[in-house]
Design a protein around this motif. Structure first.
Motif, short mmCIF file in Angstrom:
data_model
loop_
_atom_site.label_atom_id
_atom_site.label_comp_id
_atom_site.label_asym_id
_atom_site.label_seq_id
_atom_site.Cartn_x
_atom_site.Cartn_y
_atom_site.Cartn_z
N UNK A 389 0.83 -1.21 0.00
CA UNK A 389 0.00 0.00 0.00
C UNK A 389 0.86 1.25 0.00
N UNK A 390 2.00 1.15 0.68
CA UNK A 390 2.87 2.33 0.80
C UNK A 390 3.92 2.37 -0.31
N UNK A 391 4.30 1.21 -0.79
CA UNK A 391 5.42 1.11 -1.72
C UNK A 391 4.86 0.46 -2.98
N UNK A 392 5.00 1.11 -4.11
CA UNK A 392 4.27 0.63 -5.29
C UNK A 392 4.63 -0.79 -5.70
N UNK A 393 5.90 -1.06 -5.82
CA UNK A 393 6.28 -2.42 -6.25
C UNK A 393 7.22 -3.07 -5.25
N UNK A 394 7.06 -4.39 -5.11
CA UNK A 394 7.95 -5.15 -4.24
C UNK A 394 8.74 -6.12 -5.11
N UNK A 477 18.93 0.64 3.46
CA UNK A 477 17.74 0.48 2.64
C UNK A 477 17.86 -0.85 1.90
N UNK A 478 16.73 -1.56 1.80
CA UNK A 478 16.74 -2.88 1.18
C UNK A 478 17.04 -2.76 -0.32
N UNK A 483 11.16 5.13 -2.01
CA UNK A 483 10.17 4.37 -1.25
C UNK A 483 10.73 3.02 -0.78
N UNK A 484 12.07 2.90 -0.74
CA UNK A 484 12.69 1.64 -0.34
C UNK A 484 12.34 1.29 1.10
N UNK A 485 12.30 -0.01 1.39
CA UNK A 485 12.10 -0.45 2.77
C UNK A 485 13.34 -0.10 3.58
N UNK A 507 8.76 2.57 7.59
CA UNK A 507 8.99 3.64 8.56
C UNK A 507 10.23 3.28 9.40
N UNK A 508 11.28 4.09 9.32
CA UNK A 508 12.53 3.69 9.99
C UNK A 508 12.43 3.73 11.52
#
Ligand code: KIV
Ligand code: ZN
Length: 539
Positions: A389-394, A477-478, A483-485, A507-508
């Protein structure tokens, strides 16, 4: 130039049944979970060790040294779980480490006995420095202990490895005598450790050649090398050992291990592969699993990989200078001796988004080698939806981070119920948290700190009543992009015991809070275990 098998990443697809039989086959003995886990600040729980072991099996290592079972009930349990559960795609040899004491060997046997292919690895020092100062014993006693230990282990199983510790600083003639004894008693692998990383390649090669000359029976067993990296020579020394005739290399993912670490698995494997035309030796490693294994180990141990690290560093295949970029664009081999896809970089095309369903998630995870079903799939899906929902693509890297994160939710102890932080440039940030304790009760705490993350961590201390001290904090960041995790690794110390925890989130502050609570749970667990454990100096 390349004769690589691009299908599976392994040069010859040799199965581990060939271990020790094929003169051109180098056995890869992985000690990430034993010597690697001895690195300061690393504390893996059983679920994490199992996850790494499963990935090591996918990578195709021949031997997993799963731990040192006598040292603690936790270590015993982890080795036992690995022995019982790691069977796919082929059961590796599972080794347990033991000093020459009867109790150590019994514990090692108890832990590995359920493996399809168990091994006991026993060791005693042959250097006078160790015999006089550490063991406070005599050469005669060392010979007797080596004989008794191998004989005792042989009562349980055939596959017994013996190591004369600190051999490279020992008298070669005495070491040869001890090695002869171990072979007479039935040791099937003789490992010659450079315990303190002191030797040089030409010396190590000569040492092993002298051993071969003095102990003809060494030709009838597998000779192994185990090199530490104190002078940055672990891989070079291991390779020198291979040139002398060794056909087992002990190594660890990302080169982790005591002090400066062990020989790095990925470096020795890629050396043998890339220079195959000149060396002519094979391993059974599926090199396409290297990058992923490196990421998993780094994430679970909290040990980052330096950007310029050979094979798996972020810059290992990056070209900055214009001349190099130009060359590579025209012809990759101008400046690249390996193809990044061979080590599993940039090969995965998995992309999921917020409209992807449970089925797509399961299929993607399955493609990556994770069998996630039932409740675990429901939880993973819920987490996936929240993030999507927060990050467009995984991507596969995000999913990997998610799966390892979920694994850590199983750590028993404390868990994060909620947190609130007020951050502003005008006044010190204030945090309020709720933490569920091992008794199921939720306690609340609040604190005003230097920064939002500091305030959350101090509020967690207030809620739990624990005086945890932060030892290490890393944030990354992953993947790339805004919008990276975010990924946080934390090490804390509680009552003298350290614990590490990692967490990912968009959210860090949330990632930091979760990682802190996990690290705290591990440290508390370890402090409790330390009270009941036998004190064993680790090699
Ligand atoms: O470094 C060392 O000598 C060891 C032995 C137990 C093989 O880790
Ligand atoms: Zn070692």
């Amino acid at each position: 130039m390349s004769t690589e098998n691009e299908q599976d990443g392994s040069r010859n697809g040799a199965s581990s049944d060939t271990v020790g039989d094929d003169p051109d086959r180098v056995v890869i003995f992985d000690t990430t979970l034993r010597d690697g886990e001895q690195s300061p600040g690393i504390s893996l729980n059983t679920a994490e060790k199992l996850e790494i072991a499963q990935q090591l099996a996918r990578l195709g290592v021949d031997v997993i040294e799963a731990g040192f079972p006598i040292t603690s009930p936790g270590d015993f349990e982890a080795v036992q779980s690995i022995a019982r559960e790691v069977v796919d795609p082929a059961p590796p040899i599972v080794a347990g480490l033991a000093r020459t004491h009867v109790a150590d060997i019994d514990a090692a046997w108890g832990a590995v006995r359920d493996a399809e292919r168990p091994r006991i690895h026993t060791f005693i020092s042959t250097s006078d420095i160790h015999i006089e100062h550490q063991l406070q014993s005599t050469r005669e006693d060392v010979k007797g202990q080596a004989r008794a230990a191998v004989a005792h282990a042989k009562q349980y199983l055939d596959d017994v490895e013996f190591s004369p510790m600190d051999a490279t600083r020992a008298d070669v003639e005495f070491t040869a005598e001890v090695v002869q004894i171990a072979i007479d008693e039935g040791a099937t692998t003789i490992n010659i450790p450079d315990t303190v990383g002191y030797t040089m390649p030409h010396e190590y090669q000569a040492f092993l050649e002298r051993l071969y000359a003095m102990v003809p029976g060494l030709h009838g067993v597998v000779l192994s090398v185990h090199c530490h990296d104190d002078l940055g020579l672990a891989v070079a020394n291991s390779f020198a050992g291979v040139l002398a005739g060794a056909r087992q290399v002990e190594c660890a993912i990302n080169g982790i291990g005591e002090r400066a670490g062990n020989a790095s698995l990925e470096e020795i494997v890629m050396l043998l592969r890339t220079r195959h035309a000149d060396i002519g030796l094979d391993t059974g490693i599926n090199t396409r699993e290297i990058a992923r294994t490196s990421r998993l180990v780094s994430r679970l141990t909290g040990y980052p990989v330096q950007p310029n690290k050979a094979i798996v560093g972020a810059n290992a295949f990056a070209h900055e200078s214009g001349i190099h970029q130009d060359g590579v664009l025209k012809e990759r081999s101008t400046y690249e001796i390996m193809d990044a896809t061979t080590v599993g970089l940039a090969t995965n095309s998995i992309v999921l988004g917020k409209h992807s369903g449970r089925h797509a998630l399961r299929a993607a995870l399955e493609e990556m080698g994770y069998a996630v079903e039932g409740q675990a799939l429901n939880t993973a899906f819920k987490r996936f939806k929240e993030i999507a929902d927060k990050k467009k693509v995984l991507t596969a890297m995000d999913l990997e981070a998610l799966v390892t994160d979920e694994l850590r939710s199983e750590i028993s102890g404390y868990s994060m119920e909620f947190f609130e932080v007020e951050a502003s440039s005008r006044r010190p940030p204030n945090a309020r948290v709720g933490v569920r304790g091992p008794d199921g009760e939720v306690s609340e705490g609040s604190f005003t700190g230097d920064g939002p993350i500091d305030a959350v961590m101090a509020a967690i201390n207030a809620a739990t009543g624990l005086h945890a001290q932060l030892r290490d904090f890393k944030i990354g960041a992953v993947t790339e992009g805004q919008d990276a995790l975010g990924e946080v690794s934390i090490v804390v110390v509680v009552d003298g015991s350290s614990g590490s925890g990692q967490a990912v989130s968009t959210d860090i502050v949330e990632a930091a809070a979760k990682a802190y609570v996990r690290a705290l749970s591990v440290a508390v667990q370890r402090a409790q275990q330390a009270e009941s454990a036998v004190a064993v100096p680790t090699p």
